[in-house]
Design an enzyme around this catalytic site. Structure first.
Site, PDB file in Angstrom:
ATOM      1  N   LYS A 113       0.829  -1.204   0.000  1.00 20.61           N
ATOM      2  CA  LYS A 113       0.000   0.000   0.000  1.00 20.61           C
ATOM      3  C   LYS A 113       0.865   1.255   0.000  1.00 20.61           C
ATOM      4  CE  LYS A 113      -4.178  -1.771   2.251  1.00 20.61           C
ATOM      5  NZ  LYS A 113      -5.113  -1.584   3.367  1.00 20.61           N
ATOM      6  N   LYS A 199      -4.960 -10.902  -6.520  1.00 23.78           N
ATOM      7  CA  LYS A 199      -6.167 -11.159  -5.741  1.00 23.78           C
ATOM      8  C   LYS A 199      -7.254 -10.137  -6.071  1.00 23.78           C
ATOM      9  CE  LYS A 199      -5.435  -8.581  -1.543  1.00 23.78           C
ATOM     10  NZ  LYS A 199      -5.534  -8.418  -0.133  1.00 23.78           N
ATOM     11  N   LYS A 202     -10.652  -4.461  -3.465  1.00 26.16           N
ATOM     12  CA  LYS A 202     -11.457  -3.237  -3.536  1.00 26.16           C
ATOM     13  C   LYS A 202     -10.695  -2.117  -4.206  1.00 26.16           C
ATOM     14  CE  LYS A 202     -13.815  -4.050   0.867  1.00 26.16           C
ATOM     15  NZ  LYS A 202     -13.655  -3.845   2.307  1.00 26.16           N
TER      16      LYS A 202
HETATM   17  P1  AMP Z   1     -10.655  -5.961   3.456  1.00 30.16           P
HETATM   18  O1  AMP Z   1     -11.421  -5.779   2.208  1.00 30.16           O
HETATM   19  O2  AMP Z   1      -9.193  -5.749   3.251  1.00 30.16           O
HETATM   20  O3  AMP Z   1     -11.217  -5.218   4.629  1.00 30.16           O
HETATM   21  O4  AMP Z   1     -10.791  -7.517   3.800  1.00 30.16           O
HETATM   22  C1  AMP Z   1     -11.848  -8.066   4.531  1.00 30.16           C
HETATM   23  C2  AMP Z   1     -11.745  -9.564   4.617  1.00 30.16           C
HETATM   24  O5  AMP Z   1     -11.856 -10.148   3.304  1.00 30.16           O
HETATM   25  C3  AMP Z   1     -10.428 -10.107   5.180  1.00 30.16           C
HETATM   26  O6  AMP Z   1     -10.663 -11.225   6.010  1.00 30.16           O
HETATM   27  C4  AMP Z   1      -9.654 -10.503   3.963  1.00 30.16           C
HETATM   28  O7  AMP Z   1      -8.716 -11.519   4.236  1.00 30.16           O
HETATM   29  C5  AMP Z   1     -10.749 -10.995   3.045  1.00 30.16           C
HETATM   30  N1  AMP Z   1     -10.389 -10.843   1.629  1.00 30.16           N
HETATM   31  C6  AMP Z   1     -10.154  -9.679   0.969  1.00 30.16           C
HETATM   32  N2  AMP Z   1      -9.866  -9.915  -0.328  1.00 30.16           N
HETATM   33  C7  AMP Z   1      -9.920 -11.266  -0.512  1.00 30.16           C
HETATM   34  C8  AMP Z   1      -9.725 -12.141  -1.628  1.00 30.16           C
HETATM   35  N3  AMP Z   1      -9.446 -11.673  -2.839  1.00 30.16           N
HETATM   36  N4  AMP Z   1      -9.872 -13.467  -1.427  1.00 30.16           N
HETATM   37  C9  AMP Z   1     -10.190 -13.948  -0.198  1.00 30.16           C
HETATM   38  N5  AMP Z   1     -10.378 -13.179   0.903  1.00 30.16           N
HETATM   39  C10 AMP Z   1     -10.247 -11.859   0.759  1.00 30.16           C
END
Ligand code: AMP
Ligand code: TRP
Length: 336
Positions: A113, A199, A202
């Site tokens: 990031k 991956k 967002k």
């Molecule tokens: P965040 O969007 O970073 O707040 O992530 C929220 C949750 O979603 C966390 O537990 C991440 O590990 C999971 N997560 C985010 N992106 C992925 C992805 N591409 N595949 C699997 N899990 C994800």
């Protein structure tokens, strides 16, 4: 026997996508009955990168409503907003003072990031994992269900707790509970629709790279139609030369509720033209009930407010008890 405690959270940045759902929230829903759960909308984390103040409150409500729409059950789970519980910020400061700087500089997510932010990297972005450790440790969580990308942050949380206990705990009475990550193999890493080696995220500038939980059917159809594939006929899992193929089959498996073997057999002779409509239908069918429930919850703001008020009251109680224990161990003068 008392149930073990689970804590997890998602940032209220824009929309939830299939990676968040399949990697995290779906697993929370599946295991919640076995545990005593705290699910937090981590809005303090959302301001570690530049954010839009006009959107933060709405995104926070949307995320809480999506937790409910995905099936979080208030009989065994509490939903609350991180910034409503002051103890998160306060414990972060206390843990900051026992966390070596180089532990944070090593974090992969920080490095990734920070690269994108250039000159504008905030102290908060570096400190992000300590805030996450505070989230988890305040609730004495036994288990933290997350996607694969959070593994390093969980290890850091454990290291911080162990270090704190070593320095300030008594031998038989650790101050902080050392949590375990709960990372499911299937869905732990959902990949981008436009590049099977990245991956789903967002922060990807391309909307075509992800399916959001609130995407209407025609958007889902369009994204799957345009997603990256390969020229090979016959579809198979686990071929390292075919990351897109593995990702799309895995998505189909998880969204349709079939087993890996069933999908492998069903798709072994298919071409993409035959497979894509199947995946589209499975995605639309899996998301439709979530979208309907989401709409009903958003139409009833009083209900949503009451859920967050009750969640905050329960969270405050647990969090304040831990904070008091930590301050006592550190030697602070008690409040007169
Ligand atoms: P965040 O969007 O970073 O707040 O992530 C929220 C949750 O979603 C966390 O537990 C991440 O590990 C999971 N997560 C985010 N992106 C992925 C992805 N591409 N595949 C699997 N899990 C994800
Ligand atoms: N860092 C997590 C993510 O991006 C979100 C998060 C913040 C979290 N605090 C947490 C996850 C506590 C689990 C437990 O996915």
């Amino acid at each position: 026997m008392t149930k073990q405690r689970v804590l997890s959270g998602v940032q209220p940045t824009g929309n939830l996508h299939l990676g968040n759902y399949l990697g995290a929230i779906r697993n929370w829903v599946e295991i919640q009955q076995e545990y005593d759960n705290f699910f937090c909308v981590v809005d303090l984390h959302a301001i570690t990168v530049p954010h839009d103040p006009k959107a933060l409150a709405d995104n926070t409500l949307t995320m809480a409503a999506l937790y409910l729409a995905c099936g979080i059950d208030l009989e065994c789970s509490n939903i609350f907003v991180q910034s409503h519980i002051k103890a998160h910020s306060e414990l972060t400061w206390l843990l900051n003072c026992i966390t070596p700087l180089n532990w944070l500089e090593r974090m992969i997510q920080f490095k990734e990031k920070a690269l994108k932010q250039g000159e504008n990297v905030s102290v908060g972005l570096l400190d992000y994992p300590v805030l996450m450790a505070a989230d988890i440790l305040l609730y004495n969580a036994d288990k933290v269900p997350v996607g694969e990308d959070q593994k390093q942050h969980l290890e850091l949380t454990r290291d911080i707790a162990i270090r704190f206990n070593d320095k300030f705990g008594k031998k038989k009475e650790p101050v902080l509970k050392v949590p375990d990550p709960l990372i499911r193999q299937q869905g732990a890493r959902v990949m981008s629709l436009t590049d099977g080696t990245k991956k789903m995220s967002k922060s990807d500038p391309s909307e075509l790279s992800r399916i959001n939980l609130l995407d209407p059917p025609d958007a889902i159809k369009k994204k799957i139609k345009k997603c990256k594939t390969d020229p090979v006929k016959g579809l198979a899992f686990d071929d390292p030369e075919r990351p897109e193929c593995n990702n799309l089959l895995t998505l189909y498996q998880l969204l349709s509720g079939k087993t890996k073997e069933e999908v492998a057999t069903e798709c072994q002779d298919m071409g993409w033209g035959q497979f894509k409509p199947l995946l589209t239908d499975a995605a639309i069918a899996a998301l439709e009930p979530i979208q309907n429930k989401y709409q009903a919850i958003m139409d009833n703001q009083d209900y949503l407010d009451s859920v967050l008020r009750d969640g905050a009251a329960k969270a405050d109680e647990v969090a304040n008890a831990t904070l008091a224990r930590v301050k006592n161990a550190l030697g602070f003068l008690p409040h007169p």
